[in-house]
Design an enzyme around this catalytic site. Structure first.
Site, PDB file in Angstrom:
ATOM      1  N   GLU A 165       0.808  -1.228   0.000  1.00  0.00           N
ATOM      2  CA  GLU A 165       0.000   0.000   0.000  1.00  0.00           C
ATOM      3  C   GLU A 165       0.843   1.281   0.000  1.00  0.00           C
ATOM      4  OE1 GLU A 165      -1.555  -2.700   0.720  1.00  0.00           O
ATOM      5  OE2 GLU A 165      -3.629  -2.371   0.107  1.00  0.00           O
ATOM      6  N   TYR A 167       3.450   1.970   1.939  1.00  0.00           N
ATOM      7  CA  TYR A 167       4.028   2.346   3.231  1.00  0.00           C
ATOM      8  C   TYR A 167       5.546   2.103   3.222  1.00  0.00           C
ATOM      9  CZ  TYR A 167      -0.675   2.997   5.126  1.00  0.00           C
ATOM     10  OH  TYR A 167      -1.941   3.459   5.369  1.00  0.00           O
ATOM     11  N   ARG A 215       2.542  -8.654   4.352  1.00  0.00           N
ATOM     12  CA  ARG A 215       1.598  -8.158   3.333  1.00  0.00           C
ATOM     13  C   ARG A 215       2.401  -7.578   2.189  1.00  0.00           C
ATOM     14  NH1 ARG A 215      -3.672  -4.768   4.489  1.00  0.00           N
ATOM     15  NH2 ARG A 215      -4.481  -4.642   2.374  1.00  0.00           N
ATOM     16  N   HIS A 253      -1.529   3.961  -1.739  1.00  0.00           N
ATOM     17  CA  HIS A 253      -2.594   4.913  -1.412  1.00  0.00           C
ATOM     18  C   HIS A 253      -2.624   6.097  -2.384  1.00  0.00           C
ATOM     19  CE1 HIS A 253      -4.073   2.777   1.901  1.00  0.00           C
ATOM     20  NE2 HIS A 253      -3.100   3.035   2.746  1.00  0.00           N
ATOM     21  N   ALA A 255      -2.169   5.856  -5.552  1.00  0.00           N
ATOM     22  CA  ALA A 255      -2.544   5.387  -6.893  1.00  0.00           C
ATOM     23  C   ALA A 255      -3.808   6.097  -7.357  1.00  0.00           C
ATOM     24  CB  ALA A 255      -2.764   3.880  -6.888  1.00  0.00           C
ATOM     25  N   ARG A 256      -3.903   6.318  -8.635  1.00  0.00           N
ATOM     26  CA  ARG A 256      -5.093   6.971  -9.219  1.00  0.00           C
ATOM     27  C   ARG A 256      -6.046   5.933  -9.813  1.00  0.00           C
ATOM     28  NH1 ARG A 256      -6.669  11.416  -7.347  1.00  0.00           N
ATOM     29  NH2 ARG A 256      -5.924  10.257  -5.583  1.00  0.00           N
ATOM     30  N   ALA A 311     -12.079  -7.362   5.215  1.00  0.00           N
ATOM     31  CA  ALA A 311     -11.931  -6.420   6.320  1.00  0.00           C
ATOM     32  C   ALA A 311     -13.275  -5.765   6.602  1.00  0.00           C
ATOM     33  CB  ALA A 311     -10.851  -5.391   5.984  1.00  0.00           C
ATOM     34  N   GLN A 340     -18.499   4.957   3.533  1.00  0.00           N
ATOM     35  CA  GLN A 340     -19.084   6.155   4.136  1.00  0.00           C
ATOM     36  C   GLN A 340     -18.902   6.253   5.649  1.00  0.00           C
ATOM     37  OE1 GLN A 340     -22.737   6.007   1.254  1.00  0.00           O
ATOM     38  NE2 GLN A 340     -23.026   7.683   2.656  1.00  0.00           N
ATOM     39  N   CYS A 354     -20.168   1.562  10.574  1.00  0.00           N
ATOM     40  CA  CYS A 354     -20.576   0.950   9.316  1.00  0.00           C
ATOM     41  C   CYS A 354     -21.969   1.419   8.952  1.00  0.00           C
ATOM     42  CB  CYS A 354     -20.547  -0.566   9.432  1.00  0.00           C
ATOM     43  SG  CYS A 354     -21.207  -1.362   7.959  1.00  0.00           S
ATOM     44  N   LEU A 658     -29.151  14.154   3.515  1.00  0.00           N
ATOM     45  CA  LEU A 658     -29.590  12.830   3.952  1.00  0.00           C
ATOM     46  C   LEU A 658     -28.755  11.776   3.241  1.00  0.00           C
ATOM     47  CD1 LEU A 658     -31.590  10.860   5.265  1.00  0.00           C
ATOM     48  CD2 LEU A 658     -32.744  10.832   3.080  1.00  0.00           C
TER      49      LEU A 658
HETATM   50  P1  NAP Z   1     -27.360  17.004  -2.268  1.00  0.00           P
HETATM   51  O1  NAP Z   1     -26.106  16.256  -2.103  1.00  0.00           O
HETATM   52  O2  NAP Z   1     -27.816  17.891  -1.194  1.00  0.00           O
HETATM   53  O3  NAP Z   1     -27.194  17.845  -3.606  1.00  0.00           O
HETATM   54  C1  NAP Z   1     -28.167  18.653  -4.095  1.00  0.00           C
HETATM   55  C2  NAP Z   1     -27.633  19.429  -5.281  1.00  0.00           C
HETATM   56  O4  NAP Z   1     -28.625  20.273  -5.731  1.00  0.00           O
HETATM   57  C3  NAP Z   1     -26.440  20.277  -4.955  1.00  0.00           C
HETATM   58  O5  NAP Z   1     -25.518  20.156  -6.019  1.00  0.00           O
HETATM   59  C4  NAP Z   1     -27.003  21.679  -4.857  1.00  0.00           C
HETATM   60  O6  NAP Z   1     -25.971  22.503  -5.361  1.00  0.00           O
HETATM   61  C5  NAP Z   1     -28.214  21.612  -5.759  1.00  0.00           C
HETATM   62  N1  NAP Z   1     -29.326  22.404  -5.283  1.00  0.00           N
HETATM   63  C6  NAP Z   1     -29.849  22.485  -4.041  1.00  0.00           C
HETATM   64  N2  NAP Z   1     -30.899  23.312  -4.010  1.00  0.00           N
HETATM   65  C7  NAP Z   1     -31.075  23.765  -5.263  1.00  0.00           C
HETATM   66  C8  NAP Z   1     -31.998  24.655  -5.864  1.00  0.00           C
HETATM   67  N3  NAP Z   1     -32.960  25.243  -5.168  1.00  0.00           N
HETATM   68  N4  NAP Z   1     -31.847  24.902  -7.177  1.00  0.00           N
HETATM   69  C9  NAP Z   1     -30.896  24.319  -7.888  1.00  0.00           C
HETATM   70  N5  NAP Z   1     -29.993  23.485  -7.377  1.00  0.00           N
HETATM   71  C10 NAP Z   1     -30.078  23.200  -6.064  1.00  0.00           C
HETATM   72  O7  NAP Z   1     -28.549  16.056  -2.570  1.00  0.00           O
HETATM   73  P2  NAP Z   1     -28.677  14.806  -3.525  1.00  0.00           P
HETATM   74  O8  NAP Z   1     -27.695  14.820  -4.634  1.00  0.00           O
HETATM   75  O9  NAP Z   1     -30.108  14.797  -3.881  1.00  0.00           O
HETATM   76  O10 NAP Z   1     -28.334  13.622  -2.596  1.00  0.00           O
HETATM   77  C11 NAP Z   1     -29.128  13.341  -1.446  1.00  0.00           C
HETATM   78  C12 NAP Z   1     -28.297  12.679  -0.392  1.00  0.00           C
HETATM   79  O11 NAP Z   1     -27.953  11.390  -0.810  1.00  0.00           O
HETATM   80  C13 NAP Z   1     -27.014  13.448  -0.175  1.00  0.00           C
HETATM   81  O12 NAP Z   1     -26.746  13.553   1.196  1.00  0.00           O
HETATM   82  C14 NAP Z   1     -25.996  12.623  -0.792  1.00  0.00           C
HETATM   83  O13 NAP Z   1     -24.759  12.701  -0.111  1.00  0.00           O
HETATM   84  C15 NAP Z   1     -26.597  11.228  -0.675  1.00  0.00           C
HETATM   85  N6  NAP Z   1     -26.053  10.452  -1.756  1.00  0.00           N
HETATM   86  C16 NAP Z   1     -24.824   9.971  -1.604  1.00  0.00           C
HETATM   87  C17 NAP Z   1     -24.257   9.283  -2.623  1.00  0.00           C
HETATM   88  C18 NAP Z   1     -22.895   8.734  -2.464  1.00  0.00           C
HETATM   89  O14 NAP Z   1     -22.305   8.323  -3.421  1.00  0.00           O
HETATM   90  N7  NAP Z   1     -22.345   8.691  -1.282  1.00  0.00           N
HETATM   91  C19 NAP Z   1     -24.930   9.085  -3.790  1.00  0.00           C
HETATM   92  C20 NAP Z   1     -26.205   9.584  -3.925  1.00  0.00           C
HETATM   93  C21 NAP Z   1     -26.760  10.297  -2.892  1.00  0.00           C
HETATM   94  P3  NAP Z   1     -26.030  24.091  -5.404  1.00  0.00           P
HETATM   95  O15 NAP Z   1     -26.828  24.502  -4.205  1.00  0.00           O
HETATM   96  O16 NAP Z   1     -24.599  24.507  -5.380  1.00  0.00           O
HETATM   97  O17 NAP Z   1     -26.660  24.385  -6.705  1.00  0.00           O
HETATM   98 FE1  SF4 Z   2     -18.711  -1.544   4.105  1.00  0.00          FE
HETATM   99 FE2  SF4 Z   2     -19.939  -0.464   6.123  1.00  0.00          FE
HETATM  100 FE3  SF4 Z   2     -17.646   0.590   5.333  1.00  0.00          FE
HETATM  101 FE4  SF4 Z   2     -19.822   0.872   3.809  1.00  0.00          FE
HETATM  102  S1  SF4 Z   2     -19.496   1.716   5.849  1.00  0.00           S
HETATM  103  S2  SF4 Z   2     -17.771   0.208   3.157  1.00  0.00           S
HETATM  104  S3  SF4 Z   2     -20.881  -1.045   4.197  1.00  0.00           S
HETATM  105  S4  SF4 Z   2     -17.950  -1.432   6.190  1.00  0.00           S
END
Ligand code: NAP
Ligand code: SF4
Length: 674
Positions: A165, A167, A215, A253, A255-256, A311, A340, A354, A658
């Site tokens: 990794e 290290y 490792r 770590h 790596a791209r 893991a 996350q 988790c 959320l």
């Molecule tokens: P979000 O992360 O809060 O993003 C909302 C987007 O909309 C932002 O880019 C915001 O940017 C824009 N926005 C907000 N109000 C707006 C308005 N009135 N007019 C125009 N643009 C507006 O919400 P989401 O993408 O719907 O995701 C919901 C939740 O699910 C988030 O917490 C997200 O982290 C989670 N999620 C996570 C993943 C992951 O891969 N971990 C994947 C999907 C969802 P601006 O305000 O800059 O325009």
């Molecule tokens: Fe796996 Fe939980 Fe980590 Fe997500 S948060 S990668 S489900 S161990």
């Protein structure tokens, strides 16, 4: 006969026989830094009780300069030995075995005292390392050997020497980080002198019987990384120096190329372990993106490895092997490789947990004891929050009725699982569905609960989720506007698309729209080609000299946000770069600082800056709204009007930022108290 004859068969490492072939791989949890050794012991003991064959602890620094960050846990004093003894005793009491990982971070140490073979700063740390002289190198070797001796004094069954990794030991192996011209640099024989000498001295410190895992990096995924011949040469020398078993390390770590994220195909690197196996006489362990007992069993049955390291799956379910062994594999909470609550927490200085198992690393604080009085509980909404609340409450002995207005459980997870690269969400929804089939839960699908339906329950939990936010942009007749829900349900917006909102869902929608053909996550060869991963026997370090070969994008996509910052900055700490790189490879145009003026049949009119005078038309066939969500609180409002007490959780409680992690955690904590 068991479905997992290979996984569950014992294996002898040197003189120690393990009860099965599962290894709980090393993870930094942050628990050690809390100093609460009762809690640390409870964490590891739960995994030993759950059947882990051999546990590897989080990395322990052999000295202050080698710690991953200032104050990183180690085994420095006799008092530390007594603390670690609590962990080893607890694991042994459950019939398990445990080794301590010795992790010297070298130039990855996040502190000004870091040391390395050469004074070359890493791209992931602001601290330039100090080049070690001969005495300095000897000190590092001696400190690592002393840590090994202390591990034995603390009751560990051995140690894992972290040699991959990117290290410290890995840094000596490659010219990328080792520019020395003395006996520790130059030729490969010289560059591998340090890892081999470390293993020799650690073996002396451990004595002949203890387990010594090394490792080894099988594919560095950096420029000037090791060749396969060098990897094999090192493996043989490490075996000769006294290692009992070789564990697989994948990628530095810096790596791209992603190596453990959810979009990496399952077991994407197991073929490398398989290639090494016939070259050495000691067992080999395979690793990375292995998260089910079926996959672990197949890898072992096909002779690709002698043991399987998992893991994060041990965070998701502390009873991984026990459930597999007792015919309950469908009940294993799946690690979806989202990072996350584990790695993203680690990298922001928070305790690991988790997403699917909020009890991980909180074993002593979040418990699900039998309910003193069995209550009738209604839960409304079978998204992640509602499902988790129902499962925990029923597990405690309550009588739960779960109302869901749609014909299937899963809520927003059903959208996530349609995104290419997020196929693991299928398993998560399937797990929830399995766990909902327990006697204490009555599942009412297609049932839109009304306030009248809820009046006879002792407790009411409202988990009605979210509704997409309408950003209120003027839309002219004839313009085509979709919601992210339409797109993830399969609507076709045409070839040129603008996405409004670059949060997690905006990125997911962009990934979906540019993807054509099979998801690379389900096709390892295609995935490797997309990311420019070559076989290390064909290309040094396993990097394709011609770089990535992304499949052409299916659509021309603009991903927009109002914030004047790089889109994707709010994504996960350890995964955001992957989403950005993936979309950049597909030529998605990502822009921040945008004002939305109006949507017309010609496309989307935007402007930049406060005066909004200079307007620009993005000629697109359709616009997709991914502008966040609002809480769906219609039912909650009605219950309030009638004075019916209820608990509001998940997106219905707070929609902003959320994610399933917060929803599930909140639900579990509520249900633990009901
Ligand atoms: P979000 O992360 O809060 O993003 C909302 C987007 O909309 C932002 O880019 C915001 O940017 C824009 N926005 C907000 N109000 C707006 C308005 N009135 N007019 C125009 N643009 C507006 O919400 P989401 O993408 O719907 O995701 C919901 C939740 O699910 C988030 O917490 C997200 O982290 C989670 N999620 C996570 C993943 C992951 O891969 N971990 C994947 C999907 C969802 P601006 O305000 O800059 O325009
Ligand atoms: Fe796996 Fe939980 Fe980590 Fe997500 S948060 S990668 S489900 S161990």
């Amino acid at each position: 006969m068991s479905s997992y004859p290979n996984l569950l068969s014992p294996i002898t490492l040197g003189t120690i026989t393990l009860r099965n072939r599962s290894l709980m791989g090393s993870m930094h949890t942050g628990l050690e830094e809390t100093g609460d050794w009762g809690r640390i012991a409870a964490f590891y003991a739960a995994r030993a009780k759950g059947g882990a064959g051999l546990i590897v602890t989080g990395g322990m620094a052999p000295n202050r300069e080698g710690g991953v960050f200032p104050g990183a846990a180690g085994l420095f004093t006799d008092r530390d030995i007594a603390n670690h003894r609590r962990v080893t005793d607890a694991v042994h009491a459950e019939g398990g075995h445990i080794v301590m990982q010795i992790l010297h971070a070298g130039r990855y140490a996040y502190g000004k005292d870091c040391v390395a073979p050469s004074a070359i700063k890493s791209p992931i740390s602001p601290f330039p390392p100090r080049e070690l002289d001969e005495a300095g190198i000897e000190k590092q070797i001696a400190d690592i050997a002393t840590a090994a001796a202390r591990a034995i004094a603390a009751g560990y069954d051995g140690v894992e020497v972290m040699g991959s990794e990117g290290y410290f030991l890995n840094q000596f192996l490659v010219a990328h980080t080792n520019r020395r011209s003395d006996r520790w640099g130059g030729t490969y024989a010289n560059r591998m002198r340090l890892p081999v000498e470390v293993v020799r001295r650690v073996r002396i410190a451990l004595g002949p019987e203890a387990i010594l895992i090394y490792r080894i990096s099988l594919i560095d995924l950096i420029p000037d990384g090791s060749t396969w011949d060098e990897v094999v040469q090192l493996a043989k020398a490490i075996e000769g120096a006294g290692a009992t078993v070789l564990n697989t390390g994948i990628g530095w770590h810096e790596a791209r190329v992603p190596t453990i994220a959810t979009s990496v195909p399952r077991a994407a690197f197991a073929h490398l372990t398989a290639r090494l196996r016939p070259e050495v006489g000691i067992p080999v362990i395979t690793s990375n993106r292995i998260n089910t007992p079926d996959l672990a069993e197949r890898l072992l049955a096909e002779g690709m490895a002698d043991m399987v390291s998992m893991a994060r799956p041990w965070l998701a379910d502390a009873e991984f092997v026990a459930k597999a062994a007792s015919g309950r594999a469908a009940e294993i909470a799946p690690c979806i490789a989202c990072n996350q609550a584990c790695l993203d927490h680690t990298f922001s200085g928070r305790l690991t947990s988790c997403l699917v198992n909020p009890r991980a690393c909180h074993e002593t604080e979040l418990t699900y004891p039998p309910a003193p009085v069995a209550k009738r509980i209604a839960v409304v909404g079978a998204g992640p929050a509602g499902m988790m609340a129902a499962i925990v409450a029923a597990g405690r002995g309550h009588d739960v009725t779960l109302f869901e207005r749609s014909p299937e459980v899963g809520g927003q997870l059903n959208l996530a699982r349609r995104v290419p690269g997020k196929e693991e969400f299928h398993g998560l929804v399937a797990w929830f569905a399995t766990m909902l089939r327990q006697p204490g839960i009555t599942l009412r699908l297609g049932a839109q609960a009304t306030a009248d339906d809820l009046s006879g329950f002792d407790e009411v939990v409202v988990a009605t989720g979210v509704i997409p936010r309408d950003p209120g942009i003027p839309v002219e007749p004839g313009a085509r506007v979709f919601s992210y829900i339409d797109i993830l349900n399969g609507a076709d917006p045409g070839r040129r698309v603008a996405i409004i909102g670059a949060g997690g869902i905006g990125f997911d929608v962009a990934e979906t729209l540019v993807q054509e053909g099979p998801s690379p996550t389900l096709d390892p060869a295609l995935w490797r080609r997309e990311w420019g991963v070559a076989a290390p026997w064909d290309a040094r370090g396993g990097l394709d000299p011609d770089g990535p070969h992304p499949h052409p994008a299916a659509r021309e996509v603009h991903l927009l946000q109002r914030k004047a910052e790089k889109p994707g900055r709010q994504l996960g700490k350890t995964t955001g770069w992957i989403h950005r790189a993936s979309l950049a490879m597909k030529r998605v145009r990502m822009r921040g600082g945008v004002n939305y003026e109006r949507i017309t049949p010609e496309g989307l009119w935007i402007s930049q800056g406060a005066d909004r005078t200079r307007q620009e038309l993005l000629e697109v066939d359709a616009v997709v709204l991914c502008a966040g969500q609002e809480p769906e609180r219609g039912l909650s409002a009605e219950l309030h009007r009638r004075g019916l007490r209820h608990h509001l959780i998940g997106g219905a409680d707070v929609a902003a930022e959320l994610d399933a992690k917060r929803a599930i955690d909140q639900a579990a904590r509520l249900a633990a108290r009901l």
